[in-house]
Scaffold this active site. Structure first.
Site, mmCIF file in Angstrom:
data_model
loop_
_atom_site.group_PDB
_atom_site.id
_atom_site.type_symbol
_atom_site.label_atom_id
_atom_site.label_comp_id
_atom_site.label_asym_id
_atom_site.label_seq_id
_atom_site.Cartn_x
_atom_site.Cartn_y
_atom_site.Cartn_z
ATOM 1 N N ARG A 199 -12.075 -2.577 -5.816
ATOM 2 C CA ARG A 199 -11.481 -2.067 -7.047
ATOM 3 C C ARG A 199 -11.999 -2.885 -8.235
ATOM 4 N NH1 ARG A 199 -6.340 0.621 -8.033
ATOM 5 N NH2 ARG A 199 -6.064 0.604 -5.799
ATOM 6 N N THR A 219 -11.563 -1.615 -14.758
ATOM 7 C CA THR A 219 -11.256 -0.166 -14.818
ATOM 8 C C THR A 219 -10.258 0.250 -13.740
ATOM 9 O OG1 THR A 219 -13.010 0.412 -13.271
ATOM 10 C CG2 THR A 219 -13.599 0.300 -15.622
ATOM 11 N N ASP A 272 0.598 -4.982 2.611
ATOM 12 C CA ASP A 272 -0.856 -4.867 2.527
ATOM 13 C C ASP A 272 -1.427 -4.758 3.943
ATOM 14 O OD1 ASP A 272 -3.330 -5.987 0.405
ATOM 15 O OD2 ASP A 272 -3.687 -5.778 2.554
ATOM 16 N N ASP A 320 -4.219 -7.366 4.891
ATOM 17 C CA ASP A 320 -3.680 -8.718 5.104
ATOM 18 C C ASP A 320 -2.901 -8.802 6.405
ATOM 19 O OD1 ASP A 320 -4.767 -9.794 2.838
ATOM 20 O OD2 ASP A 320 -2.957 -9.624 1.628
HETATM 21 N N1 URA Z 1 -2.801 -0.652 0.337
HETATM 22 C C1 URA Z 1 -2.025 -1.303 1.219
HETATM 23 O O1 URA Z 1 -2.521 -2.020 2.087
HETATM 24 N N2 URA Z 1 -0.701 -1.160 1.126
HETATM 25 C C2 URA Z 1 -0.111 -0.371 0.202
HETATM 26 O O2 URA Z 1 1.111 -0.264 0.185
HETATM 27 C C3 URA Z 1 -0.938 0.309 -0.716
HETATM 28 C C4 URA Z 1 -2.290 0.148 -0.622
#
Ligand code: URA
Length: 209
Positions: free
Chosen positions: A104, A108, A200, A203
């Protein structure tokens, strides 16, 4: 417009509960994601074409069915998509695997492609793009753009959990792509996380923060 399928199989839903749970550690999270990917692959391959072949059983000749030579490809979006690949390969071991890497842009906030490696005959394959979380839909849309630019014609998108915003974005930009989910959650929060989601996914899969 692409259809949305939410797999409500009890095993998928049961395992997803533990995937979501904050007290589930990396090892178990990875194992459960793997298992759910296998179960989802079982559902997503329901429409594969069969053809009749003649074989010999120990008792005599028989007409029986095999999958009709359809070429499949799995395309994880890096990095979290990697967590779903092995589970799918357990059921479809001959599938080829491509990779699409996106990051990302910090200014932007748009996804930018940094890595693409795909099977050569991508235009002949039925592709399953995998990413555990369909949040804003930006990465999925960009990954699918990237595949279509290179000739892909048949694409399905498989995610563990989606937000309505992500589903709407993919349906708008890629109306030919059906979406397969284990759950459709409530919304995105102000940080772009799916609520209630699982946090996430990258993670949690890889034990990073
Ligand atoms: N990416 C993730 O890993 N978790 C989310 O909740 C949104 C995007």
């Amino acid at each position: 417009m692409g259809k949305v399928y939410v797999f409500d199989h009890p095993l998928i839903q049961h395992k997803l509960t533990y995937i979501r749970d904050v007290s589930t550690g990396t090892k178990e999270f990875r194992e459960l994601t793997d298992e759910v990917a296998t179960l989802m692959a079982f559902e997503i391959t329901r429409d594969l074409q069969l053809e009749e072949v003649t074989i010999n059983t120990p008792v005599g000749p028989a007409q029986s069915s095999v999958i009709a030579g359809k070429k499949l490809g799995i395309v994880p979006i890096l990095r979290a998509g990697l967590g779903m690949v092995e589970g799918i390969l357990d059921l479809i071991p001959t599938a080829k695997v491509g990779h699409v890497g996106l990051y990302r842009d910090p200014e932007t906030f748009q996804p930018v492609e940094y890595y693409v490696k795909l099977p050569k005959d991508i235009e002949e394959r039925d592709l399953i793009v995998v990413d555990p979380m369909l949040a804003t839909g930006g990465s999925a849309v960009e990954a699918i753009n990237s595949l279509k630019t290179r000739g892909a014609r048949n694409i399905k998108l498989m995610c563990l959990i989606a937000a309505p915003e992500g589903v709407a974005q993919v349906q708008q930009d890629h109306p030919d792509v059906d979406i397969y989910l284990a759950a459709l959650d409530e919304k995105l929060n102000e940080k772009g996380y799916i609520v209630p989601g699982l946090g996430d996914a990258g993670d949690r899969l890889f034990g990073t923060k």
